[in-house]
Design an enzyme around this catalytic site. Sequence first.
Site, short mmCIF file in Angstrom:
data_model
loop_
_atom_site.label_atom_id
_atom_site.label_comp_id
_atom_site.label_asym_id
_atom_site.label_seq_id
_atom_site.Cartn_x
_atom_site.Cartn_y
_atom_site.Cartn_z
N GLU D 28 0.90 -1.25 -0.03
CA GLU D 28 0.03 0.10 -0.12
C GLU D 28 0.79 1.09 -0.07
O GLU D 28 1.76 1.52 0.87
CB GLU D 28 -0.87 -0.31 1.10
CG GLU D 28 -2.08 -1.26 1.24
CD GLU D 28 -2.38 -1.83 2.44
OE1 GLU D 28 -2.03 -0.96 3.47
OE2 GLU D 28 -3.16 -2.53 2.80
N ALA D 58 -5.70 -4.05 1.08
CA ALA D 58 -6.24 -5.50 1.45
C ALA D 58 -5.12 -6.34 1.84
O ALA D 58 -4.43 -6.94 0.92
CB ALA D 58 -7.27 -5.98 0.54
N GLU D 59 -4.74 -6.45 2.96
CA GLU D 59 -3.32 -7.39 3.27
C GLU D 59 -3.51 -8.69 3.12
O GLU D 59 -2.59 -9.43 2.46
CB GLU D 59 -3.08 -7.09 4.92
CG GLU D 59 -2.51 -5.71 4.97
CD GLU D 59 -3.50 -4.60 5.47
OE1 GLU D 59 -4.68 -4.98 5.23
OE2 GLU D 59 -3.20 -3.49 5.36
N GLN D 81 2.12 -1.93 6.05
CA GLN D 81 2.45 -0.82 6.34
C GLN D 81 2.80 -0.37 7.76
O GLN D 81 3.60 0.36 7.92
CB GLN D 81 1.04 0.26 5.75
CG GLN D 81 1.54 1.82 5.65
CD GLN D 81 0.44 2.53 4.90
OE1 GLN D 81 -0.47 2.62 5.55
NE2 GLN D 81 0.52 2.52 3.43
N PHE D 82 2.08 -1.23 8.65
CA PHE D 82 2.53 -1.13 10.01
C PHE D 82 2.18 -2.51 10.69
O PHE D 82 1.46 -3.30 10.15
CB PHE D 82 1.71 -0.11 10.91
CG PHE D 82 2.06 1.34 10.75
CD1 PHE D 82 3.22 1.64 11.56
CD2 PHE D 82 1.54 2.08 9.79
CE1 PHE D 82 3.61 3.27 11.46
CE2 PHE D 82 2.09 3.53 9.52
CZ PHE D 82 3.02 3.83 10.45
N GLY D 84 0.84 -3.46 13.11
CA GLY D 84 -0.79 -3.94 13.65
C GLY D 84 -1.59 -4.00 12.52
O GLY D 84 -2.67 -4.59 12.81
N PHE D 85 -1.04 -4.26 11.13
CA PHE D 85 -1.89 -4.29 9.92
C PHE D 85 -1.67 -5.51 9.55
O PHE D 85 -2.10 -5.97 8.24
CB PHE D 85 -1.90 -3.04 9.07
CG PHE D 85 -2.21 -1.81 9.79
CD1 PHE D 85 -3.09 -1.97 10.74
CD2 PHE D 85 -1.51 -0.73 9.52
CE1 PHE D 85 -3.36 -0.56 11.48
CE2 PHE D 85 -1.71 0.42 10.15
CZ PHE D 85 -2.72 0.64 11.22
N PRO D 88 -4.76 -8.96 9.24
CA PRO D 88 -5.55 -9.68 8.04
C PRO D 88 -5.03 -10.53 7.17
O PRO D 88 -5.89 -11.45 6.64
CB PRO D 88 -6.04 -8.32 7.46
CG PRO D 88 -5.97 -7.15 8.55
CD PRO D 88 -4.87 -8.12 9.24
N HIS D 128 0.09 1.04 15.93
CA HIS D 128 1.18 1.29 15.07
C HIS D 128 2.53 1.18 15.74
O HIS D 128 3.50 1.57 15.38
CB HIS D 128 1.07 2.74 14.72
CG HIS D 128 0.03 2.91 13.82
ND1 HIS D 128 -1.19 3.07 14.02
CD2 HIS D 128 0.13 3.68 12.46
CE1 HIS D 128 -1.98 3.62 12.88
NE2 HIS D 128 -1.01 3.83 12.04
C1 LIG Z 1 -5.55 -3.08 8.00
C2 LIG Z 1 -4.89 -1.83 7.72
N1 LIG Z 1 -4.12 -1.51 6.62
C3 LIG Z 1 -3.57 -0.38 6.54
C4 LIG Z 1 -3.76 0.56 7.28
C5 LIG Z 1 -3.00 2.07 7.12
N2 LIG Z 1 -3.68 3.05 6.40
C6 LIG Z 1 -4.48 3.84 7.32
S1 LIG Z 1 -5.50 4.88 6.58
C7 LIG Z 1 -5.29 4.15 5.04
C8 LIG Z 1 -5.96 4.59 3.86
C9 LIG Z 1 -7.36 4.29 4.21
O1 LIG Z 1 -8.11 5.07 3.01
P1 LIG Z 1 -9.69 5.18 3.04
O2 LIG Z 1 -10.47 3.79 3.38
O3 LIG Z 1 -10.10 5.55 1.47
O4 LIG Z 1 -10.04 6.07 4.11
P2 LIG Z 1 -9.32 7.60 4.11
O5 LIG Z 1 -8.05 7.70 4.97
O6 LIG Z 1 -9.36 8.32 2.99
O7 LIG Z 1 -10.67 8.27 5.40
C10 LIG Z 1 -4.23 3.04 5.25
C11 LIG Z 1 -3.63 2.31 4.09
C12 LIG Z 1 -4.66 0.38 8.17
N3 LIG Z 1 -4.87 1.51 9.17
N4 LIG Z 1 -5.41 -0.73 8.49
#
Ligand SMILES: Cc1ncc(C[n+]2csc(CCOP(=O)(O)OP(=O)(O)O)c2C)c(N)n1
Lengths: 368, 368, 323, 323
Positions: D28, D58-59, D81-82, D84-85, D88, D128
């Site tokens: 991501e 989507a992990e 990315q971190f 804690g993610f 999944p 995180h």
């Molecule tokens: C399972 C998971 N993967 C990665 C992340 C890191 N992350 C935080 S916000 C984000 C993007 C989210 O995009 P969107 O769903 O469009 O929401 P927005 O931030 O635009 O409100 C990511 C990849 C996370 N929080 N949780």
Amino acid sequence: MTVTPEATTTPLVQLLTPEGERLHHPDYDVDLTDDDYRSFYRDLVLVRRIDVEATALQRQGELGLWASLLGQEAAQVGSGRALRPQDFAFPTYREHGVAWCKGVDPLTLLALFRGASNGGWDPQEKRFNLYTIVIGSQTLHATGYAMGIQKDGAVGDSDGEAVIAYFGDGASSQGDVNEAFVWSAAYNAPIVFFCQNNQWGISTPTSTQSRIPLYKRAEGFGFPGVRVDGNDVLASYAVTRAALDAARTGQGPTLVEAFTYRMGAHTTSDDPTRYRLSSDLEAWKLKDPLERMRSFLFKQQIGDSSFIDSVDADADELAARIRKGCLEMPDPDPLSMFDDVYADQTVLLEEQREELGTYLAGFAGGGH
Amino acid sequence: MTVTPEATTTPLVQLLTPEGERLHHPDYDVDLTDDDYRSFYRDLVLVRRIDVEATALQRQGELGLWASLLGQEAAQVGSGRALRPQDFAFPTYREHGVAWCKGVDPLTLLALFRGASNGGWDPQEKRFNLYTIVIGSQTLHATGYAMGIQKDGAVGDSDGEAVIAYFGDGASSQGDVNEAFVWSAAYNAPIVFFCQNNQWGISTPTSTQSRIPLYKRAEGFGFPGVRVDGNDVLASYAVTRAALDAARTGQGPTLVEAFTYRMGAHTTSDDPTRYRLSSDLEAWKLKDPLERMRSFLFKQQIGDSSFIDSVDADADELAARIRKGCLEMPDPDPLSMFDDVYADQTVLLEEQREELGTYLAGFAGGGH
Amino acid sequence: MQLTLAKALNEGLRAAMESDPRVLLMGEDIGKLGGVFRVTDGLQKDFGEDRVFDTPLAESGIIGTAIGLAIRGYRPVCEIQFDGFVYPAYDQIVSQLAKMHARSKGSVAMPVVIRIPYGGGIGAVEHHSESPEAYFAHTAGLKVVSPSNPADAYTMIQQAIASNDPVVFFEPKRRYWEKAEVDTEAVPDPLWRSRITRPGSDLTLLAYGPMVRTCLDAAAAAEEEGRSLEVVDLRTLSPLDFDTIRESVRRTRRAVVVHEAPRSIGLGAELAARLSEELYYEMEAPVLRVTGYDIPYPPSRVEEEYLPDLDRVLHAVDRSLAY
Amino acid sequence: MQLTLAKALNEGLRAAMESDPRVLLMGEDIGKLGGVFRVTDGLQKDFGEDRVFDTPLAESGIIGTAIGLAIRGYRPVCEIQFDGFVYPAYDQIVSQLAKMHARSKGSVAMPVVIRIPYGGGIGAVEHHSESPEAYFAHTAGLKVVSPSNPADAYTMIQQAIASNDPVVFFEPKRRYWEKAEVDTEAVPDPLWRSRITRPGSDLTLLAYGPMVRTCLDAAAAAEEEGRSLEVVDLRTLSPLDFDTIRESVRRTRRAVVVHEAPRSIGLGAELAARLSEELYYEMEAPVLRVTGYDIPYPPSRVEEEYLPDLDRVLHAVDRSLAY
Ligand SMILES: Cc1ncc(C[n+]2csc(CCOP(=O)(O)OP(=O)(O)O)c2C)c(N)n1
Ligand SMILES: Cc1ncc(C[n+]2csc(CCOP(=O)(O)OP(=O)(O)O)c2C)c(N)n1
Ligand SMILES: [Mg+2]
Ligand SMILES: [Mg+2]
């Protein structure tokens, strides 16, 4: 990557043009008083101010992070105000506007981003669940809660309860979100899926997640989807209210895609100049949710500049309170980290709490 | 649970009626020789015989378990034969008919269910991945493989490569399967999702998974879906071939829902009388995939009873070989369980292998 | 009354559902079928589809919606069909379920039970014989228990359901069909207590779930050779009841841990680490581990060689006593 | 050349991509953005969108498709990315990726690297700052490594990519910005070797990733008090390089393990269990553990109290030396 033009040209439900012209829609319309219109405007302004103040506090090192809602105020205030007191909301981490509508003190949100708590409000009392950072997971919690409403027999008439689950365009790709669609359809759960398509998941455009408009995802699961102008607070309100009413009266789930734009960085840690053009931003500035509501008030002559000023004064006051509260916010007691891990505390954690307590006490007396 | 009648009354692509009448379809048609028809029939018979023999071997304690394909022969042989040599298949645990078309020796399948191996064929050589038991996870592997085809530039003309991912109606609810849809659409990957809707996920009817026909799921992700009569080997062949050709020529994913019925138990451990009516079974018996092909051969006078007999004789021979091979199948060397855990063996596993080796050797000499 | 472990669980679930209308059972094929092991047999018939329901085939969905039901005030008991199928729900378990109570500063309780038939020895195909308990016992915010016999199965499932904390409830599937006396009127031991199932003086065998029977058999065999082995049935894996464990090993001065799960970073490692620290001056031998190997669960035709059995336990006992 | 750890990884990735066209980077926001920590900065620009690509959010999809790409012959390097993610993707990692080579009897290799920035100390919000390494090190079929410094980061990422086994590559995110000399021409140590980073004679500190620096600082401080602490940088968490570890502790006769992850059933438990068994007659104190507590990672305003630091390490050293 295939992007059909459809993804950006699909018509959306709109009740207020960017110029502040009031439109009417055969399926979604609302009957609002002048007071209502003014208070919508007031919420938009206050919510933006919370955001601006929090961003400033982060810049000054008072918050570890802030996720700005700039540009999404209308989607949040519109949908948030569509909720009846008995309705329960499951947010992501950016729904400061919905939190506001649900009566969550902005300071408790700040505590989270400051690193002073991982939550802080009582979800049951506020009927607003804790923020959820792991993308998409809250949509299943929302679905389960909605199933619980059904089991309680609290669905079926206009006093029924409903649930709203917020998520982003990026989140639409997560397995959990699609499972939430499966479950909600299977059980015909009283839920509204509210997707704020702000065009970005951090640096990733929506086209990487879907090649068709996101509201169409619902069709694949057998329930209705609708796209609304997410910068139009009236349309966001009307469409959400209709979907909630459908849910509470036993008509099952709806997916609402609020088409909007993330005007700021993803969070204060992000640098959007690396991945997007400022021209996009300029185009979206013309659709600003506050401006259009203000134009509408002026045009309808239901809000004059003294009203606008009074709202701004309220916002100033709110901002000052937030700032003061944040600066005065005490750090948690380190030993409190052992509290509430379990409802029934364990011997192990009592021991570890004692271990840390003794260790810290040793420091107080001069340390190692 | 809301079940729309639509779920069972949707029209499906059919080229052969249950009575063996040949139909024509504007979009899906095939031009087959008499030899082709005969060999389709032969595969159906052989594949069913493998299944019958394996079931018998399980009953006699020679296999730990068997997942019967009874009733699904046409969906599997039809789609399996639509694969070109360069195409790669990702099966679940029930695709014995596809395995057959891909040249996997039935005995290696039996080894798996006997507990003599967890795999046993070379997926690369057979272009048929290992069976996957964790529901739905193979659909992502298939998607990734398809992305690899794109990266290799092996898509675009009629010699291009394509992938087929098998999964069941139950699997359609898994997050992984829906993520596979998201990814395949996002990258326009050369893949066919082949869902055998046999109406059951163990005891759970399809209506618990979806309230609309499953092929419609694809719409929500922006690619085409089609429902085919999964008991019609010709239609299964034609529809899959068209979808594979679309994939290999760069037109992206298709979801094929093969509407069929699991005539047997879920596996030999299952007791379907606990959850379904025998009347259902009776109705589906009239749609038997073998019978209708045999009727067609007779009607067209391209297969007489001596042909039928010769196929049966082949089946007898195959069954005898399978039985003999199974009974003679050696147990694996216990120490081989340490092999191939890693491509580069670790000291720890060498030590543990030695530990077990010494321990077993001690027994040979009298033991504890 | 004589009950199999599976039937004892069934009776325990029934009792829990009778005593609290907010207890729900959910999972794949638990309704009409009664679950693939028949643990929920007859419960949908008696309590209705609202309280005992089949779910779509999606484990993350099962746990995720159970969390929502718990927020609504229900007490969901989720069945995961086999050990190897819990992983799709991993995020919902370790990031959501385990943390909700702490994150909400105690305002949201998570009385969710996750029932998982686990372990090998039944001749199953892959993913059906795993022992993933360490993954959950390492996770703060969860509690993890495993009964070893029908009487405990009957009481522990009720206690787990009554707990206001999330409990991962590991059921020793190879013992489902073993019968023993279950006194439904007996006053149960507390859920968070280990039990000295067989007293002894020469060495303590520490085991849980399926391996308790194996250890009892080993202790009986050892007795014939004049060795007195104590068997501690851990019952609770997280939190560990270290008071009981410590007290036993302090007396016997020797310990062998037995589990089916792979050795590295398993429950045995934790027990060894703590015992060797806390009883440093008292032990007469290092804590030894009899476990599965650090490999994926092997094909069932060789699972007997993979799994700890009576002989491997006695072999370790010999080694320990030789110190 | 002086590089930060993040930049060293970037250079290592670049070198790996240059030397093998089948290396792919996926995750991501790793393309234009260069990842949230800029570890992949500039690589999409230089190697194109085919080889460095942003994925849907989507992990499970990331790891699942990486498995398919590996079957196709690619060598995917996935960024989570971190810490804690990653959950999944848990099923795809522990049930699919970890087992494919064994299940295929060696015919399908899984040269997949999963890069995970991990650990706390950066003032982040929840999910995180986690240290989930035990979950993976307990999983047979995976290999798990963690560099502690820029030079290792540069070589270890290349070695991980060159490995034909799946490697979970834990990057100590709080050290991303620490600079040190990286000699890109140096002959690298083997990936599966621990390293005595600082020799000493009184006690061995065992650490990895972010805690190596903490231990080195502690050793320097201890020296001033006349204590000679040896610091072993594990580098590989699975398999453990027990030869190096054993040799060190055999000499010093005392060991303290330091990690950020919760204590129960962590890496420290395994090290303690093995050391106390294998060096039973040689150790002069039990292996002590300085770790995170068995609680969800706390809000960042109190993370300093949660995380092992120099003082807590020295405190444990005192305790060990007091035996
Ligand atoms: C399972 C998971 N993967 C990665 C992340 C890191 N992350 C935080 S916000 C984000 C993007 C989210 O995009 P969107 O769903 O469009 O929401 P927005 O931030 O635009 O409100 C990511 C990849 C996370 N929080 N949780
Ligand atoms: C992740 C996972 N959960 C549960 C199971 C247990 N299980 C095996 S088959 C099955 C039903 C599958 O139904 P479907 O996808 O329709 O395939 P079919 O068996 O009908 O071919 C279930 C629940 C599993 N194998 N994997
Ligand atoms: Mg977004
Ligand atoms: Mg099915």
